[in-house]
Motif scaffolding. Structure first.
Motif, PDB file in Angstrom:
ATOM      1  N   TYR A 179       0.592   5.769   0.738  1.00 27.29           N
ATOM      2  CA  TYR A 179      -0.163   6.631   1.230  1.00 27.29           C
ATOM      3  C   TYR A 179       0.732   7.955   1.094  1.00 27.29           C
ATOM      4  O   TYR A 179       2.021   8.061   1.604  1.00 27.29           O
ATOM      5  CB  TYR A 179      -0.540   6.660   2.738  1.00 27.29           C
ATOM      6  CG  TYR A 179      -1.129   7.962   3.317  1.00 27.29           C
ATOM      7  CD1 TYR A 179      -2.193   8.410   2.893  1.00 27.29           C
ATOM      8  CD2 TYR A 179      -0.333   8.603   4.202  1.00 27.29           C
ATOM      9  CE1 TYR A 179      -2.566   9.701   3.353  1.00 27.29           C
ATOM     10  CE2 TYR A 179      -0.933  10.057   4.623  1.00 27.29           C
ATOM     11  CZ  TYR A 179      -1.963  10.504   4.374  1.00 27.29           C
ATOM     12  OH  TYR A 179      -2.327  11.504   4.720  1.00 27.29           O
TER      13      TYR A 179
ATOM     14  N   ILE B 263       1.728   9.887   9.834  1.00 31.54           N
ATOM     15  CA  ILE B 263       1.942  11.223   9.121  1.00 31.54           C
ATOM     16  C   ILE B 263       0.785  12.082   9.712  1.00 31.54           C
ATOM     17  O   ILE B 263      -0.334  11.627   9.432  1.00 31.54           O
ATOM     18  CB  ILE B 263       2.113  10.808   7.522  1.00 31.54           C
ATOM     19  CG1 ILE B 263       3.277  10.358   7.082  1.00 31.54           C
ATOM     20  CG2 ILE B 263       1.612  12.330   7.007  1.00 31.54           C
ATOM     21  CD1 ILE B 263       3.467  10.404   5.532  1.00 31.54           C
TER      22      ILE B 263
ATOM     23  N   THR C  28      -0.531  15.806   8.798  1.00 36.50           N
ATOM     24  CA  THR C  28      -0.571  16.961   7.812  1.00 36.50           C
ATOM     25  C   THR C  28      -1.493  18.287   8.691  1.00 36.50           C
ATOM     26  O   THR C  28      -1.976  17.958   9.638  1.00 36.50           O
ATOM     27  CB  THR C  28      -1.581  16.501   6.681  1.00 36.50           C
ATOM     28  OG1 THR C  28      -3.007  16.470   7.140  1.00 36.50           O
ATOM     29  CG2 THR C  28      -1.112  15.463   5.869  1.00 36.50           C
TER      30      THR C  28
ATOM     31  N   GLY D 286      -7.259   1.261   8.666  1.00 36.05           N
ATOM     32  CA  GLY D 286      -6.413   1.590   7.698  1.00 36.05           C
ATOM     33  C   GLY D 286      -6.712   2.910   6.948  1.00 36.05           C
ATOM     34  O   GLY D 286      -6.064   2.779   5.699  1.00 36.05           O
TER      35      GLY D 286
ATOM     36  N   ALA E  75       1.156  12.114   1.596  1.00 43.75           N
ATOM     37  CA  ALA E  75       1.127  13.664   2.052  1.00 43.75           C
ATOM     38  C   ALA E  75       1.890  14.443   1.328  1.00 43.75           C
ATOM     39  O   ALA E  75       3.144  14.332   1.593  1.00 43.75           O
ATOM     40  CB  ALA E  75       1.061  13.724   3.438  1.00 43.75           C
TER      41      ALA E  75
ATOM     42  N   ILE F 270       4.099  18.816   6.858  1.00 42.54           N
ATOM     43  CA  ILE F 270       3.918  17.807   7.184  1.00 42.54           C
ATOM     44  C   ILE F 270       4.825  16.973   8.212  1.00 42.54           C
ATOM     45  O   ILE F 270       6.071  17.032   8.006  1.00 42.54           O
ATOM     46  CB  ILE F 270       4.055  16.913   5.836  1.00 42.54           C
ATOM     47  CG1 ILE F 270       3.445  17.267   4.709  1.00 42.54           C
ATOM     48  CG2 ILE F 270       4.019  15.237   5.886  1.00 42.54           C
ATOM     49  CD1 ILE F 270       3.965  17.061   3.211  1.00 42.54           C
TER      50      ILE F 270
ATOM     51  N   SER G  66       0.981  -1.172  -0.036  1.00 46.16           N
ATOM     52  CA  SER G  66      -0.042  -0.007   0.044  1.00 46.16           C
ATOM     53  C   SER G  66       0.929   1.113   0.004  1.00 46.16           C
ATOM     54  O   SER G  66       1.970   1.222   0.474  1.00 46.16           O
ATOM     55  CB  SER G  66      -0.817   0.024   1.201  1.00 46.16           C
ATOM     56  OG  SER G  66      -0.488   0.455   2.435  1.00 46.16           O
TER      57      SER G  66
ATOM     58  N   TYR H  11      -2.313   9.664   9.761  1.00 47.26           N
ATOM     59  CA  TYR H  11      -2.408   8.316   9.023  1.00 47.26           C
ATOM     60  C   TYR H  11      -1.502   7.591   9.799  1.00 47.26           C
ATOM     61  O   TYR H  11      -0.356   8.120   9.906  1.00 47.26           O
ATOM     62  CB  TYR H  11      -2.112   8.384   7.461  1.00 47.26           C
ATOM     63  CG  TYR H  11      -1.667   7.134   6.943  1.00 47.26           C
ATOM     64  CD1 TYR H  11      -2.889   6.038   6.806  1.00 47.26           C
ATOM     65  CD2 TYR H  11      -0.415   6.805   6.688  1.00 47.26           C
ATOM     66  CE1 TYR H  11      -2.359   4.937   6.285  1.00 47.26           C
ATOM     67  CE2 TYR H  11      -0.279   5.539   6.040  1.00 47.26           C
ATOM     68  CZ  TYR H  11      -1.099   4.497   5.687  1.00 47.26           C
ATOM     69  OH  TYR H  11      -1.080   3.361   5.374  1.00 47.26           O
TER      70      TYR H  11
ATOM     71  N   GLY I  42      -6.394  11.694  -1.488  1.00 46.74           N
ATOM     72  CA  GLY I  42      -6.314  11.716  -0.135  1.00 46.74           C
ATOM     73  C   GLY I  42      -6.328  10.518   0.863  1.00 46.74           C
ATOM     74  O   GLY I  42      -6.403  10.421   1.986  1.00 46.74           O
ATOM     75  N   LYS I  43      -6.309   9.513  -0.035  1.00 50.63           N
ATOM     76  CA  LYS I  43      -6.639   7.891   0.538  1.00 50.63           C
ATOM     77  C   LYS I  43      -5.410   7.152   0.214  1.00 50.63           C
ATOM     78  O   LYS I  43      -4.584   7.235  -0.292  1.00 50.63           O
ATOM     79  CB  LYS I  43      -7.693   7.371  -0.003  1.00 50.63           C
ATOM     80  CG  LYS I  43      -8.989   8.098   0.316  1.00 50.63           C
ATOM     81  CD  LYS I  43     -10.399   7.652  -0.271  1.00 50.63           C
ATOM     82  CE  LYS I  43     -11.681   8.059   0.237  1.00 50.63           C
ATOM     83  NZ  LYS I  43     -12.787   7.712  -0.781  1.00 50.63           N
ATOM     84  N   VAL I  44      -5.417   5.881   1.226  1.00 47.10           N
ATOM     85  CA  VAL I  44      -4.183   4.895   1.021  1.00 47.10           C
ATOM     86  C   VAL I  44      -4.903   4.100  -0.157  1.00 47.10           C
ATOM     87  O   VAL I  44      -5.928   4.029  -0.554  1.00 47.10           O
ATOM     88  CB  VAL I  44      -4.407   4.016   2.269  1.00 47.10           C
ATOM     89  CG1 VAL I  44      -3.223   2.860   2.171  1.00 47.10           C
ATOM     90  CG2 VAL I  44      -4.348   5.062   3.579  1.00 47.10           C
TER      91      VAL I  44
ATOM     92  N   VAL J  13      -7.027   7.178   6.500  1.00 43.83           N
ATOM     93  CA  VAL J  13      -6.717   8.584   7.023  1.00 43.83           C
ATOM     94  C   VAL J  13      -7.831   9.177   7.824  1.00 43.83           C
ATOM     95  O   VAL J  13      -8.845   8.838   7.583  1.00 43.83           O
ATOM     96  CB  VAL J  13      -6.325   9.600   6.018  1.00 43.83           C
ATOM     97  CG1 VAL J  13      -6.008  11.004   6.308  1.00 43.83           C
ATOM     98  CG2 VAL J  13      -5.427   8.982   4.914  1.00 43.83           C
TER      99      VAL J  13
END
Lengths: 327, 327, 327, 327
Positions: B190, C212, C214, C322, B192, C220, B188, C190, B322-324, C324
């Motif tokens: 993610y 992480i 934000t 899982g 930012a 970050i 996965s 996240y 903005g998602k995994v 954010v």
């Protein structure tokens, strides 16, 4: 509980007082200072007595003395402790006059008292760790030793005038360390020195000096001293052996690193001995107290103090003659 | 003797040419560039031929190709090499379009030619040493990986506009390194990210990004990228394992230390990839040449180039949503 | 003279007691512990009283309370201080239940008492120096923050079971530091995490985590935590700004360097928080005492304690989903 | 285009040949070696001629000579270059006999040819950077200089026997650096030395030595040499001035850091001069070539070579007499 009398309540006296009170097995029994107000204030803070010197030497409840007064009083006070037959810790040097120091050492020896001289650097955690690693044979037999020692800024000319000069006042620490780290006395001394500062020159003293000590075993020690360093108190040691090298680096004010367009920068070295050797001052007192309680000799004797003075004396002869001096 | 044809005589092409001529077993046979003068000059300096692309693909005496031309030409040129069935080294990335890259990889696979993608960092002596220490099991099983990679200053907006964006242009190196160091593909991603620079924002790109990759084994990789760093090219890696941690630090311009009243300072990090990875560029070409001569596959394949692009692609999806994103 | 009552005479309580007695303007008035022997011993050593909790809250001569008892007692004791309307210093966290903590914070706010939560790291000399350099604008506006925090070895499973989990027990320090250093609250969280240790996994907890955060401004923050590090207590911070980077490195056991046939080696990082943050524990108490005497608010409030808990709470949601999580 | 003839195709000769061919304005015209095969191989690799010495001195197309043959041939070859009136670069030392070297320098002076002696360290990027910072007055007037130079392992006894001894063979580099960095000739020399290695002792040589040089201005230089260092080639310089200190540290094999249960460790120093001073060897040749092309004198002259030998000669007198020797 060990009752300790502190003679001298100045800057170093306060540090020693604090070390004593943090020990569960010791008490700051009393404080002596020729300035009564200074003694009173320190005594009050730690709930100790304020005594005169006479009272201090006649008080049966005192178990040991810590001398932190000016150098000119050291040998008399040590002899006073010998007379009352009690252990004494005394700041270095024993005296500025080597013959006076020898006489004092004789009296101490005759009395059999414990007399520990305050070569605090041996108790610095970093230097002590280096010494342990030598003793654990991590670098094999020692071939050479290098000590860099520089003050951050020169003392006042008044101080210089009564200091005994660079070798008695400053390099004496390094002479002690060299003998201790090499586990050997030097057989010759050669000094190269200059006076960069005009004021110091006018006192007849030098402010930068490089000294080479040779020993019977063939090991060579180099000591570099200076009265000024722009980046703080320069205190570095490097021991080179057949199997490797051990170094103590400078201790910096903090461990923050700034990386910017000018480069990568860190803080200066800790300013001076009060900051750099804070733990060393603490640990030497703990060692003194613990040695008395365990009934063992402290690791530093008055003879160590005398040996460092003898090397300082020979250094002054080398400086004046421009020649190598055998010890 | 291996006859090598260099396609692209720009900044990186010159570096590759120099690496080739230092090898006793290889020769710079010919140089191709769409700017004839550039090709002529480099060819003359190293006593090589100056060919057109057509000539280059029709010259039977050429043994291998090195592609250092602009990204948009890569997949076509790689396919050209596949057609003439000769080994090719190509700068990363394969293409900016993942489907075009996939098609190219298919053709390469069908042809069976050697196609090494220039992920030069794997050949940097420091990073290679770190990888060896991982493989020698010095830190046990890996728990986390941290890569900091920042350029010293942002490229031109023209460059940004045709670069494919931060993930395709810059972080692709780190995606390759992460897979290579972890010896595992991520499951996965993610992201930012922000655009600090207004110009870069106006191109629809970002200039700082922090990315977390997770893997099946439970290891976690964090990659931090930025388009600007005041102190030079920031290139640091940190691998944490059950038995310890391995780090590659920045390589500084020199190792001089200045200690003064402002503190202790060192030089900045080497300016950019041409300085920092000079040896990596050299070593990757040597690896390509040596692999051909030994008849073994180079350690990087076109599939590695494709994998890094797939992670870049998923990163862009994560950034926009903005998602995994699962891989 | 400020009379301070210490509630909790365990490991940290002893550290706080020592800090209090070194202050000329404060006295260790009394000690409370549910184990009478423990309280008696500490009280005796520093010539303080040994009180029950009831006595402590009914003694008009007490000026302030320091709470160093177990976490489950914190919110009740803080509310006790609010009831008698006296300043209180309390170890983190306020509670393991965020609703209980909120209720407690409400009562504190209504009472108007000073309630400082013990986020000691803000008072570490190295971290405080980094913060000062940020505030002095040495690196311009902050773009990213990176915290690495790893314990040297995992706690007992009993401890884990009642700890509230990695985020409440350990990363809470880093959540507080992130908000303090960035001077901004996070807007999303996240979490990627694993349980490497089977025992910890069996408690339903994780032992490595990368988080992480934000923020609204685009900065970050990345926080990496682990319950085990072979080389000691890993405590590093790195703040990256438009004009440079500030780092706090690990503090090593000593600064001796050994160079031998194996390489150049130094000591491990100081073992754990009692060693690494000894000065931070001392300085936070001095700040509490000084703030009261100056009549100003300490730099940490109960709201700071609550904020860190809210981020911990959101982290647990992210871990379980899982996804954010927005704050 | 500058046609260069290389005399001596051994280890260093190959390095010089490579430096020459990387220069666009120079060509490796020819190679001379008393071992024909060695000369042929190098000549073939770089498409140069293979000449005898006679041919080399009678070839009008040669513009300059680079001497990398054994020390015993240096003064004769330099004089050969003087006779044909062409620029010459020669490895240090000029000769092992100071009178022979003086005679050679006289002939060079009379001829007016360029004669650069290969004190490569001045061209090391790190050392050159330190020198630039001194010249830019970053540390003010110099008070002391400290050079640590240790080989990783002693040479064969055969080498020792014909080397001229530690001072002529090894410390001569440091004598040159001291004069260059201090910008001043020494006025006195004192040597302390030992033979740790029995084989070296049996050759009548020493293998560890500490030397103090004093100067008219009051600056003090300390040079520490050794024939063995467990951790690699020890090459450190430290210049202390009124406003700060500049240091060149050892260059390590790589910059990987391993942190584990044993501590924090790094690689050893680069093994020996071929690794450590690779860029210095390259840069000195570039300087020689560029100087000729620009029609300016190289920064090192035969007089510099003579000065370093005179200090070596005085050092041997000090060693044998145990006394300070004035220069």
């Amino acid at each position: 509980m060990l009752n300790i009398c502190l003679i001298g309540a100045g800057r170093i006296g306060v540090v020693h007082a604090h070390a004593i009170v943090t020990q569960q097995q010791a008490t700051l029994h009393s404080v002596v200072d020729f300035l009564p107000k200074v003694a009173q204030q320190l005594a009050h803070q730690y709930k100790a007595k304020n005594l005169t010197l006479d009272e201090a030497f006649n008080d049966d409840t005192i178990d040991a003395y810590v001398i932190a007064s000016s150098t000119s009083t050291h040998s008399d006070l040590i002899e006073g402790c010998a007379q009352v037959n009690k252990p004494v810790f005394c700041e270095k040097p024993i005296d500025l006059d080597i013959n006076r120091a020898k006489a004092c050492a004789k009296i101490v020896k005759a009395s059999g008292i414990i007399c520990m001289i305050g070569f605090n650097r041996r108790f610095d955690p970093h230097i002590a760790s280096l010494k342990n690693k030598i003793d654990d044979n991590l670098i094999g037999s020692i071939q050479s030793l290098l000590i860099n020692s520089r003050d951050p800024e020169p003392p006042s000319l008044d101080y210089i005038a009564s200091s005994g000069g660079l070798f008695y006042d400053m390099m004496i620490h390094d002479f002690d360390m060299a003998c201790w780290l090499l586990n050997e006395k030097p057989s010759s001394v050669y000094v190269a020195a200059s006076a960069v500062d005009k004021g110091i020159a006018s006192c007849g003293d030098v402010d930068i000096a490089s000294v080479i000590l040779t020993t019977q075993s063939g090991a060579i020690a180099t000591i570099i001293n200076g009265r000024q360093a722009a980046f703080g108190y320069d205190q570095r040691i490097e021991v080179f052996g057949e199997n490797g090298m051990l170094q103590v680096q400078n201790v910096l004010e903090d461990n923050v690193i700034l990386s910017n367009a000018q480069g990568i920068s860190r803080a200066k070295a800790k300013f001076f001995f009060m900051q750099r050797y804070a733990k060393a001052f603490h640990n030497e007192l703990i060692h003194f107290i613990t040695s008395i309680q365990l009934g063992v000799k402290p690791s530093i004797s008055i003879e160590d103090g005398l040996l460092a003075m003898q090397i300082a004396e020979a250094s002054m002869v080398s400086l004046q003659s421009g020649k190598v001096v055998n010890l």
